[in-house]
Design an enzyme around this catalytic site. Structure first.
Site, PDB file in Angstrom:
ATOM      1  N   ARG A 339       0.800  -1.230   0.000  1.00 15.33           N
ATOM      2  CA  ARG A 339       0.000   0.000   0.000  1.00 15.33           C
ATOM      3  C   ARG A 339       0.830   1.277   0.000  1.00 15.33           C
ATOM      4  NH1 ARG A 339      -4.520  -2.304   4.270  1.00 15.33           N
ATOM      5  NH2 ARG A 339      -5.365  -3.763   2.760  1.00 15.33           N
ATOM      6  N   GLU A 434      -5.342  -3.559  16.779  1.00 20.14           N
ATOM      7  CA  GLU A 434      -4.779  -2.346  16.172  1.00 20.14           C
ATOM      8  C   GLU A 434      -4.291  -1.363  17.241  1.00 20.14           C
ATOM      9  OE1 GLU A 434      -7.185  -0.721  12.978  1.00 20.14           O
ATOM     10  OE2 GLU A 434      -5.931   1.081  12.850  1.00 20.14           O
ATOM     11  N   LEU A 450      -6.618  -8.272  10.408  1.00 22.84           N
ATOM     12  CA  LEU A 450      -7.564  -9.248  10.963  1.00 22.84           C
ATOM     13  C   LEU A 450      -6.779 -10.421  11.538  1.00 22.84           C
ATOM     14  CD1 LEU A 450     -10.378  -9.232   8.227  1.00 22.84           C
ATOM     15  CD2 LEU A 450     -10.078  -7.737  10.199  1.00 22.84           C
TER      16      LEU A 450
HETATM   17  C1  LIG Z   1     -12.868  -0.011   5.652  1.00 23.76           C
HETATM   18  C2  LIG Z   1     -11.833  -0.935   6.239  1.00 23.76           C
HETATM   19  C3  LIG Z   1     -11.599  -2.177   5.676  1.00 23.76           C
HETATM   20  C4  LIG Z   1     -10.655  -3.039   6.212  1.00 23.76           C
HETATM   21  N1  LIG Z   1     -10.438  -4.248   5.629  1.00 23.76           N
HETATM   22  C5  LIG Z   1      -9.518  -5.083   6.157  1.00 23.76           C
HETATM   23  C6  LIG Z   1      -9.301  -6.362   5.586  1.00 23.76           C
HETATM   24  O1  LIG Z   1      -9.935  -6.749   4.617  1.00 23.76           O
HETATM   25  N2  LIG Z   1      -8.361  -7.162   6.148  1.00 23.76           N
HETATM   26  C7  LIG Z   1      -7.633  -6.785   7.239  1.00 23.76           C
HETATM   27  O2  LIG Z   1      -6.809  -7.562   7.713  1.00 23.76           O
HETATM   28  N3  LIG Z   1      -7.854  -5.571   7.802  1.00 23.76           N
HETATM   29  C8  LIG Z   1      -8.771  -4.720   7.304  1.00 23.76           C
HETATM   30  N4  LIG Z   1      -8.973  -3.497   7.892  1.00 23.76           N
HETATM   31  C9  LIG Z   1      -8.325  -3.195   9.167  1.00 23.76           C
HETATM   32  C10 LIG Z   1      -9.071  -3.914  10.293  1.00 23.76           C
HETATM   33  O3  LIG Z   1     -10.451  -3.898  10.032  1.00 23.76           O
HETATM   34  C11 LIG Z   1      -8.839  -3.309  11.668  1.00 23.76           C
HETATM   35  O4  LIG Z   1      -7.481  -3.052  11.869  1.00 23.76           O
HETATM   36  C12 LIG Z   1      -9.316  -4.255  12.752  1.00 23.76           C
HETATM   37  O5  LIG Z   1     -10.634  -4.675  12.509  1.00 23.76           O
HETATM   38  C13 LIG Z   1      -9.237  -3.595  14.119  1.00 23.76           C
HETATM   39  O6  LIG Z   1      -9.785  -4.483  15.058  1.00 23.76           O
HETATM   40  P1  LIG Z   1      -9.700  -4.186  16.600  1.00 23.76           P
HETATM   41  O7  LIG Z   1     -10.443  -5.268  17.290  1.00 23.76           O
HETATM   42  O8  LIG Z   1      -8.289  -3.949  16.985  1.00 23.76           O
HETATM   43  O9  LIG Z   1     -10.461  -2.784  16.795  1.00 23.76           O
HETATM   44  P2  LIG Z   1     -11.966  -2.341  16.429  1.00 23.76           P
HETATM   45  O10 LIG Z   1     -12.680  -3.289  15.579  1.00 23.76           O
HETATM   46  O11 LIG Z   1     -11.854  -0.914  15.990  1.00 23.76           O
HETATM   47  O12 LIG Z   1     -12.697  -2.380  17.812  1.00 23.76           O
HETATM   48  C14 LIG Z   1     -12.460  -1.405  18.811  1.00 23.76           C
HETATM   49  C15 LIG Z   1     -13.377  -1.693  19.979  1.00 23.76           C
HETATM   50  O13 LIG Z   1     -12.983  -0.878  21.066  1.00 23.76           O
HETATM   51  C16 LIG Z   1     -14.110  -0.195  21.595  1.00 23.76           C
HETATM   52  N5  LIG Z   1     -13.611   1.064  22.149  1.00 23.76           N
HETATM   53  C17 LIG Z   1     -12.739   1.931  21.581  1.00 23.76           C
HETATM   54  N6  LIG Z   1     -12.480   2.928  22.443  1.00 23.76           N
HETATM   55  C18 LIG Z   1     -13.200   2.682  23.551  1.00 23.76           C
HETATM   56  C19 LIG Z   1     -13.359   3.356  24.791  1.00 23.76           C
HETATM   57  N7  LIG Z   1     -12.683   4.473  25.069  1.00 23.76           N
HETATM   58  N8  LIG Z   1     -14.198   2.822  25.692  1.00 23.76           N
HETATM   59  C20 LIG Z   1     -14.892   1.663  25.438  1.00 23.76           C
HETATM   60  N9  LIG Z   1     -14.760   0.988  24.291  1.00 23.76           N
HETATM   61  C21 LIG Z   1     -13.929   1.498  23.368  1.00 23.76           C
HETATM   62  C22 LIG Z   1     -15.071  -0.063  20.455  1.00 23.76           C
HETATM   63  O14 LIG Z   1     -16.372   0.090  20.958  1.00 23.76           O
HETATM   64  C23 LIG Z   1     -14.847  -1.407  19.731  1.00 23.76           C
HETATM   65  O15 LIG Z   1     -15.614  -2.394  20.362  1.00 23.76           O
HETATM   66  C24 LIG Z   1      -9.912  -2.624   7.342  1.00 23.76           C
HETATM   67  C25 LIG Z   1     -10.131  -1.377   7.908  1.00 23.76           C
HETATM   68  C26 LIG Z   1     -11.074  -0.524   7.346  1.00 23.76           C
HETATM   69  C27 LIG Z   1     -11.226   0.843   7.928  1.00 23.76           C
END
Ligand SMILES: Cc1cc2nc3c(=O)[nH]c(=O)nc-3n(C[C@H](O)[C@H](O)[C@H](O)COP(=O)(O)OP(=O)(O)OC[C@H]3O[C@@H](n4cnc5c(N)ncnc54)[C@H](O)[C@@H]3O)c2cc1C
Length: 643
Positions: A339, A434, A450
């Site tokens: 990317r 992340e 993911l």
């Molecule tokens: C449009 C898009 C498409 C993508 N496609 C891909 C893909 O195809 N393949 C891939 O590998 N990656 C992809 N990514 C990246 C990937 O989706 C993310 O990096 C990943 O899903 C993040 O997961 P996570 O569980 O770390 O955080 P998130 O899914 O962002 O979850 C964060 C959680 O923390 C909670 N939270 C946050 N702050 C607080 C707070 N202060 N108090 C209480 N709760 C809080 C939220 O409510 C949520 O439940 C994509 C990203 C985007 C934007």
């Protein structure tokens, strides 16, 4: 030259096992301390976040028998931003027999991250990737299958094998439903209590250990403390510091930033991923940008007119007057370069005046060849929902005219510093998904987020947290403990302060202006002068924010302006640290492109002798830089080449 920071002691990851790389994770698991099942019931763990990382971690810790309390700010764990992930998830299964292996995934990820990630972590990630697919299939995640019944794969950037498993263009959604089912099963079993619509606004540290969080109930405004033996942050990335990004509007930095202020180091904050294939910005009214998945580059070809100023419609430009610039510059990987490389190449052709669409800020992503070769049905089966989304937003039909795309902020490789056990610099505070900085170096390869989130949540954390909890249960913390009372008091005071400003500028107008400063100076290209200018502008805007922001409503009920104001206030502080980090790293690497450090043909030029380290920042005024040296025993850092 003065930099607005000071340098502190070097940082060492003491949790990483030694011995052969391929045996480290097995050894860590087999020799780590354990908590017996009866004792797990006596241990409380708070998990903040219920996306793929937090949801899978909370479910797995519940299954193990810990008392888990899980928090998210949405009305359901299913609405976590992970649901937006489209393209797929990597795993070294080698179902295609195209030469894939754990070693190759490891190599691609280290190289893709421009040699700024730890070998031990990345090797573990590649190893665990194969278990993730089995786990998800067992849960019933409907991965795409080939005619013969085997799971199908496709290719993503930075790899010459086909290792990306997918569920149409909704992989994140399907994986999240799998994690959510597992989570709800534990909620039903009584091991996990779910608290939706609660926002963590501070971390409670007692005697040097993370012992709880302060949360605000977003519907009633009540501010309370929750105390536990350990805290896990799985709160996602901070790309929304740029205002316009592909992230869900709610994504923010508050949880990790508040932990940073309490002592957790923040690593590589300037490492931001700009994704090449997003729908271009269409005007000042927009509040978010839309990703067109990288998977589209499997079959879509990227091009611009060969001549600057050519305004003919795409269909009227003959083949020989087109420049398929990625295929031309990077023949080995073609449209599937990583990317950071693709984004810079897109920017370069637009800067030359060869961009298309309004303002010349776009390039074509063309499916004409794929449609001729595969037929409309096959293309629709692979990308149908993405084509539909594109048409709904732009009014143009990608089956008959090429898409127009342009880079946009998408992911943040930086995050809280964690050791091999995913523990931050505050004992008892673990960070996954992340939200941590761990595995992607200076550039994340597509479909690896993911993989990392689920590796952390299903497999790594549930093993490593036991080593910490084996010393528990820790002495009970009284709700009247001064550390608890002061954290709760500070949160309440801050809310009052935000409401009391009663100014004349909306939160959003500040956020938009901050985003513009960040995009202009800490975006796709950074310079010393630009970053210094940005730091000055951010400070001035932050001061203005605290005297002019208008937050209507009160703190005793649902108030989304108040939520946003708190998040933007934290973005201001983070933005400054991002610029300081970008300023001090005078090399280019991955998503961090310093204009002063490039090869003659415009590629990122690393400076391994001076910058082969993780920059871990301790909160302070000025911030304190701790360097964790990166050691490469297996991969030899070289100038990345995709040609
Ligand atoms: C449009 C898009 C498409 C993508 N496609 C891909 C893909 O195809 N393949 C891939 O590998 N990656 C992809 N990514 C990246 C990937 O989706 C993310 O990096 C990943 O899903 C993040 O997961 P996570 O569980 O770390 O955080 P998130 O899914 O962002 O979850 C964060 C959680 O923390 C909670 N939270 C946050 N702050 C607080 C707070 N202060 N108090 C209480 N709760 C809080 C939220 O409510 C949520 O439940 C994509 C990203 C985007 C934007």
């Amino acid at each position: 030259m003065t930099y607005p920071f000071v340098e502190g002691e070097p940082l060492v990851d003491r949790a990483v096992p030694d011995g052969p790389l391929a045996e480290r994770w097995t050894r860590r698991r087999s020799t780590g301390r354990l908590v017996n099942p009866a004792n797990r019931r006596k241990l409380d763990v708070i998990v903040v976040g219920s996306g793929l990382a937090g949801g899978s971690a909370a479910a797995t810790l519940g299954e193990l028998g810990y008392n888990v309390r899980c928090y998210c700010y949405q009305d359901s764990p299913r609405r976590a931003h992970s649901i937006a992930a489209q393209g797929g998830i990597n795993a070294a299964k080698n179902y295609r027999n195209d030469g894939d292996s754990v070693e190759r995934l490891f190599h691609d990820t280290i190289k893709g991250g421009d040699f700024r990630a730890r070998e031990s972590n990345v090797y573990r990630l590649a190893e665990v990737s194969v278990e993730i697919i089995d786990q998800c299939v067992a849960q019933g995640v409907p991965f795409a299958r080939e005619y013969g019944g085997l799971l199908d794969t496709r290719s993503f950037g930075g790899a010459q094998v086909s290792r990306t498993f997918y569920a149409r263009g909704q992989t994140g959604q399907q994986l999240l439903l799998g994690a959510y089912q597992a989570l709800e099963r534990q909620v039903n079993a009584g091991t996990v209590t779910m608290h939706t619509r609660h926002e963590m606004l501070d971390l409670i540290v007692v005697d040097g250990r993370a012992r709880g969080i302060v949360v605000r109930d977003l519907t009633t405004g009540a501010v309370t403390a929750d105390l536990a033996d350990a805290v896990v942050l799985a709160t996602g990335g901070y790309g929304n510091v740029f205002h316009l990004s592909t992230n869900a509007k709610g994504c923010n930095v508050t949880a990790t930033w508040r932990a940073h202020r309490r002592g957790a180091y923040f690593a590589n904050p300037c490492f931001t991923q700009i994704h090449p294939t997003c729908i271009p910005v269409s005007g000042d009214h927009q509040s978010k940008l839309t990703l067109m998945s990288e998977s589209l580059r499997n079959d879509g070809r990227v091009w611009v007119p060969a001549r600057a100023g050519d305004t003919r419609p795409p269909g009227a430009i003959p083949e020989e007057e087109r420049d398929y610039f990625l295929e031309r510059r990077y023949p080995a990987y073609g449209n599937l370069v990583p990317r950071d490389i693709a984004s810079r190449a897109v920017k370069a052709v637009c800067d030359e005046g060869r961009g298309v669409g309004p303002g010349g800020r776009g390039v074509y992503l063309d499916f004409a060849d794929a449609l001729a070769r595969l037929g409309r049905d096959t293309v629709a089966a692979r990308y149908g929902n993405l084509f539909e989304m594109y048409e709904r937003i732009t009014g143009e039909d990608p089956y008959t005219a090429p898409m127009r795309i342009y880079p946009a902020v998408h992911y943040t490789m930086g995050g809280l510093w964690v050791d091999y056990d995913l523990q931050s610099t505050i004992p008892g505070l673990f960070v996954i998904g992340e939200a941590n900085f761990s595995d992607h170096g200076a550039n994340r390869l597509g479909a690896s987020a993911l993989m990392q989130g689920l590796a952390d949540g299903y497999f790594v954390l549930p093993n490593t947290i036991g080593g910490y909890l084996a010393d528990g249960p820790f002495p009970r913390v009284s709700p009247d403990d001064p550390a608890v009372a002061s954290a709760v008091g500070e949160v309440r005071d801050r809310i009052e302060r935000l409401l009391a400003v009663d100014g004349d500028r909306s939160v959003d107008s500040f956020h938009r202006e901050l985003g513009r400063i960040m995009w202009d100076h800490c975006g796709m290209e950074r310079t010393d002068a630009g970053l210094r200018k940005a730091i000055g502008e951010i400070r001035a805007l932050r001061e203005e924010f605290w005297t002019r922001v208008r937050v209507p409503g009160d703190g005793a009920s649902l108030n989304q302006s108040l939520e946003r104001a708190g998040r933007v206030a934290d973005f201001f502080e983070l933005a400054e640290l991002m610029c300081v980090d970008a300023l001090h790293r005078t090399e280019s690497c991955g998503g961090h492109f310093r204009a002063e450090s490039q090869t003659p043909d415009g590629e990122a030029l690393r400076d391994d002798a001076r910058f082969s380290y993780v920059a871990a920042w301790e909160y302070g005024s000025p911030p304190v830089l701790h360097k964790e040296e990166l050691v490469f025993e297996h991969e030899k850092p070289t100038q990345r080449s995709y040609s």
